[in-house]
Design a protein around this motif. Sequence first.
Motif, PDB file in Angstrom:
ATOM      1  N   GLY A 139       0.766  -1.106  -0.045  1.00  0.00           N
ATOM      2  CA  GLY A 139       0.144   0.202   0.009  1.00  0.00           C
ATOM      3  C   GLY A 139       0.969   1.169  -0.187  1.00  0.00           C
ATOM      4  N   GLU A 140       1.893   1.405   0.783  1.00  0.00           N
ATOM      5  CA  GLU A 140       2.710   2.176   0.822  1.00  0.00           C
ATOM      6  C   GLU A 140       3.615   2.745  -0.443  1.00  0.00           C
ATOM      7  N   LEU A 141       4.009   1.592  -1.059  1.00  0.00           N
ATOM      8  CA  LEU A 141       4.487   1.529  -2.188  1.00  0.00           C
ATOM      9  C   LEU A 141       3.829   2.027  -3.279  1.00  0.00           C
ATOM     10  N   LEU A 142       2.337   1.608  -3.521  1.00  0.00           N
ATOM     11  CA  LEU A 142       1.475   2.134  -4.374  1.00  0.00           C
ATOM     12  C   LEU A 142       1.168   3.728  -4.186  1.00  0.00           C
ATOM     13  N   GLU A 143       1.033   4.069  -2.952  1.00  0.00           N
ATOM     14  CA  GLU A 143       0.857   5.570  -2.645  1.00  0.00           C
ATOM     15  C   GLU A 143       2.012   6.389  -3.077  1.00  0.00           C
ATOM     16  N   TRP A 144       3.206   5.734  -2.735  1.00  0.00           N
ATOM     17  CA  TRP A 144       4.355   6.368  -3.526  1.00  0.00           C
ATOM     18  C   TRP A 144       4.495   6.998  -4.896  1.00  0.00           C
ATOM     19  N   ILE A 145       4.214   5.612  -5.546  1.00  0.00           N
ATOM     20  CA  ILE A 145       4.067   5.787  -6.898  1.00  0.00           C
ATOM     21  C   ILE A 145       3.004   6.765  -7.555  1.00  0.00           C
ATOM     22  N   ASN A 146       1.700   6.699  -6.909  1.00  0.00           N
ATOM     23  CA  ASN A 146       0.737   7.314  -7.240  1.00  0.00           C
ATOM     24  C   ASN A 146       0.796   8.915  -7.009  1.00  0.00           C
ATOM     25  N   THR A 147       1.822   9.215  -5.944  1.00  0.00           N
ATOM     26  CA  THR A 147       1.863  10.586  -5.519  1.00  0.00           C
ATOM     27  C   THR A 147       2.883  11.080  -6.361  1.00  0.00           C
TER      28      THR A 147
END
Length: 105
Positions: free
Chosen positions: A3-11
Amino acid sequence: SRGELLEWINTTLNMHLHKIEETASGAVACQIIDMLYPDTVPLQRVNFVAKDAYEYTKNYKILQSACLKNGIQKNIDVDRLIKGRPQDNLEFMQWLKQYFDKHRP
């Protein structure tokens, strides 16, 4: 975590990915490397809407060329990544995030 990785990519890339497998095309990695080393990835050649393995492979060739150009010594297992298996893509994205954090200007 995933989840944190996806949030980083998306941001970081202003995207809306929901699953880590959505990075299998190689386009995300190309954009991240281009952020670190501007103008070394020919983004106009990256297929951002790639759907098939042969299109993914072309994106990874662009990525590998950029990595060589910038002295990044990472073996990118394209055959595994283009299959879109969550674990393979997660591990590659984790490496890419660590690399980004370490080399970000």
